[in-house]
Motif scaffolding. Structure first.
Motif, PDB file in Angstrom:
ATOM      1  N   GLY A 218       0.825  -1.195   0.000  1.00 18.02           N
ATOM      2  CA  GLY A 218       0.000   0.000   0.000  1.00 18.02           C
ATOM      3  C   GLY A 218       0.869   1.258   0.000  1.00 18.02           C
ATOM      4  N   GLY A 219       1.977   1.178   0.727  1.00 19.17           N
ATOM      5  CA  GLY A 219       2.903   2.304   0.785  1.00 19.17           C
ATOM      6  C   GLY A 219       3.451   2.652  -0.585  1.00 19.17           C
ATOM      7  N   ARG A 220       3.781   1.621  -1.372  1.00 21.90           N
ATOM      8  CA  ARG A 220       4.284   1.886  -2.739  1.00 21.90           C
ATOM      9  C   ARG A 220       3.260   2.675  -3.540  1.00 21.90           C
ATOM     10  N   ARG A 221       1.992   2.270  -3.418  1.00 22.67           N
ATOM     11  CA  ARG A 221       0.943   2.969  -4.180  1.00 22.67           C
ATOM     12  C   ARG A 221       0.777   4.399  -3.682  1.00 22.67           C
ATOM     13  N   ILE A 222       0.804   4.558  -2.356  1.00 23.82           N
ATOM     14  CA  ILE A 222       0.631   5.887  -1.755  1.00 23.82           C
ATOM     15  C   ILE A 222       1.752   6.824  -2.214  1.00 23.82           C
ATOM     16  N   ILE A 223       2.969   6.297  -2.209  1.00 29.79           N
ATOM     17  CA  ILE A 223       4.120   7.120  -2.602  1.00 29.79           C
ATOM     18  C   ILE A 223       4.034   7.463  -4.091  1.00 29.79           C
ATOM     19  N   GLN A 224       3.682   6.452  -4.874  1.00 28.75           N
ATOM     20  CA  GLN A 224       3.553   6.650  -6.321  1.00 28.75           C
ATOM     21  C   GLN A 224       2.532   7.752  -6.628  1.00 28.75           C
ATOM     22  N   LYS A 225       1.448   7.770  -5.862  1.00 31.86           N
ATOM     23  CA  LYS A 225       0.382   8.749  -6.099  1.00 31.86           C
ATOM     24  C   LYS A 225       0.655  10.084  -5.416  1.00 31.86           C
ATOM     25  N   ARG A 226       1.784  10.208  -4.740  1.00 31.56           N
ATOM     26  CA  ARG A 226       2.170  11.431  -4.029  1.00 31.56           C
ATOM     27  C   ARG A 226       1.077  11.865  -3.058  1.00 31.56           C
ATOM     28  N   LEU A 227       0.472  10.912  -2.361  1.00 34.15           N
ATOM     29  CA  LEU A 227      -0.630  11.247  -1.457  1.00 34.15           C
ATOM     30  C   LEU A 227      -0.114  11.951  -0.199  1.00 34.15           C
ATOM     31  N   LYS A 228      -0.912  12.897   0.243  1.00 36.76           N
ATOM     32  CA  LYS A 228      -0.672  13.531   1.537  1.00 36.76           C
ATOM     33  C   LYS A 228      -1.668  12.908   2.509  1.00 36.76           C
ATOM     34  N   LEU A 229      -1.172  12.339   3.593  1.00 37.48           N
ATOM     35  CA  LEU A 229      -2.067  11.628   4.502  1.00 37.48           C
ATOM     36  C   LEU A 229      -2.034  12.239   5.902  1.00 37.48           C
ATOM     37  N   ASP A 230      -3.163  12.080   6.573  1.00 47.36           N
ATOM     38  CA  ASP A 230      -3.295  12.527   7.958  1.00 47.36           C
ATOM     39  C   ASP A 230      -2.608  11.496   8.860  1.00 47.36           C
ATOM     40  N   PRO A 231      -1.609  11.907   9.645  1.00 49.26           N
ATOM     41  CA  PRO A 231      -0.882  10.956  10.494  1.00 49.26           C
ATOM     42  C   PRO A 231      -1.802  10.118  11.381  1.00 49.26           C
ATOM     43  N   ALA A 232      -2.893  10.719  11.866  1.00 49.12           N
ATOM     44  CA  ALA A 232      -3.797   9.974  12.749  1.00 49.12           C
ATOM     45  C   ALA A 232      -4.453   8.808  12.003  1.00 49.12           C
ATOM     46  N   ARG A 233      -4.759   9.000  10.737  1.00 48.27           N
ATOM     47  CA  ARG A 233      -5.362   7.914   9.945  1.00 48.27           C
ATOM     48  C   ARG A 233      -4.327   6.819   9.676  1.00 48.27           C
ATOM     49  N   ILE A 234      -3.085   7.226   9.400  1.00 48.16           N
ATOM     50  CA  ILE A 234      -2.037   6.220   9.152  1.00 48.16           C
ATOM     51  C   ILE A 234      -1.886   5.311  10.369  1.00 48.16           C
ATOM     52  N   ALA A 235      -1.881   5.900  11.560  1.00 49.62           N
ATOM     53  CA  ALA A 235      -1.643   5.134  12.783  1.00 49.62           C
ATOM     54  C   ALA A 235      -2.854   4.309  13.200  1.00 49.62           C
ATOM     55  N   ASP A 236      -4.003   4.633  12.646  1.00 48.56           N
ATOM     56  CA  ASP A 236      -5.255   3.967  13.046  1.00 48.56           C
ATOM     57  C   ASP A 236      -5.423   2.655  12.278  1.00 48.56           C
ATOM     58  N   MET A 237      -5.220   1.535  12.973  1.00 43.19           N
ATOM     59  CA  MET A 237      -5.284   0.232  12.302  1.00 43.19           C
ATOM     60  C   MET A 237      -6.696  -0.117  11.837  1.00 43.19           C
ATOM     61  N   SER A 238      -7.693   0.631  12.295  1.00 47.00           N
ATOM     62  CA  SER A 238      -9.054   0.356  11.809  1.00 47.00           C
ATOM     63  C   SER A 238      -9.256   0.956  10.416  1.00 47.00           C
ATOM     64  N   VAL A 239      -8.344   1.822  10.005  1.00 41.97           N
ATOM     65  CA  VAL A 239      -8.367   2.313   8.623  1.00 41.97           C
ATOM     66  C   VAL A 239      -7.485   1.369   7.803  1.00 41.97           C
ATOM     67  N   THR A 240      -8.057   0.707   6.810  1.00 45.13           N
ATOM     68  CA  THR A 240      -7.268  -0.273   6.056  1.00 45.13           C
ATOM     69  C   THR A 240      -6.236   0.420   5.166  1.00 45.13           C
ATOM     70  N   MET A 241      -5.219  -0.323   4.782  1.00 44.71           N
ATOM     71  CA  MET A 241      -4.228   0.221   3.849  1.00 44.71           C
ATOM     72  C   MET A 241      -4.880   0.519   2.503  1.00 44.71           C
ATOM     73  N   GLN A 242      -5.867  -0.319   2.150  1.00 45.23           N
ATOM     74  CA  GLN A 242      -6.565  -0.079   0.881  1.00 45.23           C
ATOM     75  C   GLN A 242      -7.249   1.287   0.920  1.00 45.23           C
ATOM     76  N   ALA A 243      -7.855   1.616   2.076  1.00 47.64           N
ATOM     77  CA  ALA A 243      -8.515   2.913   2.221  1.00 47.64           C
ATOM     78  C   ALA A 243      -7.491   4.041   2.194  1.00 47.64           C
ATOM     79  N   LEU A 244      -6.354   3.829   2.858  1.00 53.39           N
ATOM     80  CA  LEU A 244      -5.308   4.863   2.855  1.00 53.39           C
ATOM     81  C   LEU A 244      -4.785   5.088   1.431  1.00 53.39           C
ATOM     82  N   ALA A 245      -4.581   3.990   0.707  1.00 50.53           N
ATOM     83  CA  ALA A 245      -4.026   4.100  -0.643  1.00 50.53           C
ATOM     84  C   ALA A 245      -5.028   4.711  -1.615  1.00 50.53           C
TER      85      ALA A 245
END
Lengths: 411, 108
Positions: free
Chosen positions: A382-409
């Motif tokens: 998921g990280g590869r996709r996020i980096i590729q897409k140059r996404l800016k993410l909210d740190p609280a969402r990244i740390a929240d395991m109830s938010v899936t990587m698919q949702a983050l990506a």
């Protein structure tokens, strides 16, 4: 291109060179291909050398990039035990160690990198080893008998992997690192500390801030590593793993532009339009980070091999990938996506103490630049996709395991 | 030896004999079949050996278990379908003689 079937010569039959030859054929290239390598065996995977190969968990057949018959079937002229010594760019020829002259229309340089040598008294003693190729690995394997003491100079990936394998073989292992922590050049402090702690629980001794002064020997064989503070670390073998230097001399001597690696563009072309360079020997642009650098990794070798093959076949160059790396030690799989340039914040996702986590490296605007994942493949992917897409993410969402990587990506 | 037919996105078919015990991915790599990259070498860590399993074979090949590493990797692959698999996770058996897989447009 005026010649529809140029003669391609590839210097270096490692992961990059072997892949370039195969990729040319996959892309439909029908011209002659000569693949020149100085090792006695056809192209093989190097990463297992410090891991499964040392531990005897794989065999030469599995290490090989392609079955032995492939090169003949694919009409690739594979020349082993052959060293290229010079390139004549005017004449478009390569000279080999046995003074043969091989003509080319297009040349691919895939000469890799070699172990960095540090000037140390005693470096020429028996059982002072390095680990770059299969012959090196076989020498190391031969000394790693149960109870043997291995001193590892340099706490980088190769050193850590070799130490882990040595423990698995019932050997003692001491890692000697000049910096205050292992993996200092390639990982953040949190990750370094995690690996350091893990190795220590596995019985590895780690000396940081330790400067090696000399190697001591008995009867011509290494018997200890002397540190600059006078400490002597007794050993039966010493592995020196303090980085790699690009094998760029053959290009530089021919007047091809080099600067800490052979300079190439995104199609892997050098300053000479008839010469490409791929893999560890190159210094390449990374548009994602608006930088250029050397990338010593298998994925980079594969990416550049495909780029060169596409360029030679007149096909579109695939989009550049997010750089990635991996390392296996004990039951830990470290996977790294991206490089943490210009980052000032690390967000932990998962449980470090449980050995299953990922470290997200963010720029101040929240852009994810790199993800270091330990036993967390989903975070890596998921990280590869996020980096590729140059996404800016909210740190609280990244740390929240109830938010899936698919949702983050998905952003 | 079981024959596997790999069909490129452009329709080009590559029938290949693959020894029992190898994976469908290895069969493609060993024979230099275009369309399967397998960057991680079969570790189920990169999703670049993605294939679509022909409908007639889906029962025998099966789908990745929910929550598995393969399902997770596939969730990040480009253009997945209900019949998507990572070919490094399909072991070749005699029962798969005649298997047909199709490759997506790209693996990256």
């Amino acid at each position: 291109m005026t010649n529809p079937n140029p003669k391609v010569v590839i210097l270096g039959a490692g992961h990059a060179g072997g892949t370039a030859a195969a990729e040319l054929r996959r892309a439909g290239f029908t011209g002659p291909i000569t693949l020149i390598g100085d090792e006695p065996i056809p192209p093989y995977e190097r990463p297992p050398l410090s891991k499964a190969w040392l531990k005897g968990e794989t065999d030469a057949g599995k290490l090989a990039l392609k079955p032995a018959a492939f090169y003949e079937t694919a009409n690739i002229d594979l020349r082993l035990n052959t060293t290229a010594t010079a390139i004549d760019r005017e004449a478009r020829t390569v000279t080999t160690g046995n003074s043969e002259t091989i003509p080319y229309d297009l040349l691919i340089i895939a000469t890799g990198a070699r172990a960095r040598r540090i000037p140390l008294p005693g470096l020429d003693l028996a059982n002072v080893l390095e680990l770059r190729n299969a012959a090196d690995a076989d020498k190391l394997k031969a000394v790693l008998t149960p109870g043997a003491r291995l001193a590892v100079i340099g706490g980088g990936y190769i050193g850590l992997e070799a130490a882990a394998s040595a423990r698995g073989l019932g050997c003692e292992a001491t890692i000697i690192e000049r910096e205050p922590r292992v993996l200092a050049r390639v990982a953040c402090e949190t990750l370094s500390n995690f690996f350091q702690d893990y190795h220590r629980t596995q019985g590895v001794t780690i000396d940081v801030n330790a400067q090696v002064a000399a190697l001591h020997g008995t009867d011509g064989k290494v018997s200890g590593v002397r540190l600059s503070d006078g400490t002597l670390i007794p050993c039966d073998a010493a592995l020196v793993g303090v980085g790699a230097v690009p094998n760029q001399e053959i290009a530089a001597d021919a007047g091809v532009d080099c600067n800490n690696g052979i300079l190439v563009d995104l199609s892997a072309r050098t300053s000479d339009p008839a010469i490409f360079a791929i893999g560890d020997c190159t210094h390449r642009p990374i548009p994602l980070y608006e930088r250029s650098m050397r990338l010593e990794s298998v994925p980079n070798a594969l990416e550049q091999a495909r780029a060169a093959a596409a360029a030679i076949c007149g096909k579109p160059i695939p989009a550049p990938e997010v750089p990635w790396f991996w390392s296996d030690q004990y039951d830990l799989r470290l996977q790294i996506a991206g490089i943490p340039f210009d980052t000032d914040r690390i967000v932990v996702r998962g449980d470090i103490a449980a050995g299953k986590f990922a470290l997200f490296h963010l720029k101040d605007d929240g852009t994810v630049q790199a993800v270091e994942a330990v036993n967390a493949s989903t975070e890596f992917m998921g990280g590869r996709r996020i980096i590729q897409k140059r996404l800016k993410l909210d740190p609280a969402r990244i740390a929240d395991m109830s938010v899936t990587m698919q949702a983050l990506a998905a952003g | 030896m079981p024959t596997i037919t790999y069909i490129e996105h452009n329709g080009t078919a590559h029938p290949v004999d693959v020894p029992v015990g190898k994976t469908v991915m290895q069969g493609a790599v060993d024979n230099n079949v275009p369309g399967i990259d397998a960057d991680c070498g079969g570790e189920c860590a990169c999703a670049t050996c993605h294939v679509y399993v022909d409908a007639a074979w889906l029962d025998r090949v099966g789908l990745p278990e929910a929550g598995s590493q393969e399902a997770s990797m596939l969730s990040f692959a480009a253009v997945t379908q209900p019949d998507s698999r990572l070919s490094c996770q399909i072991e070749v058996t005699d029962a798969l003689h005649g298997l047909v897989v199709r490759m997506p447009e790209g693996q990256h």
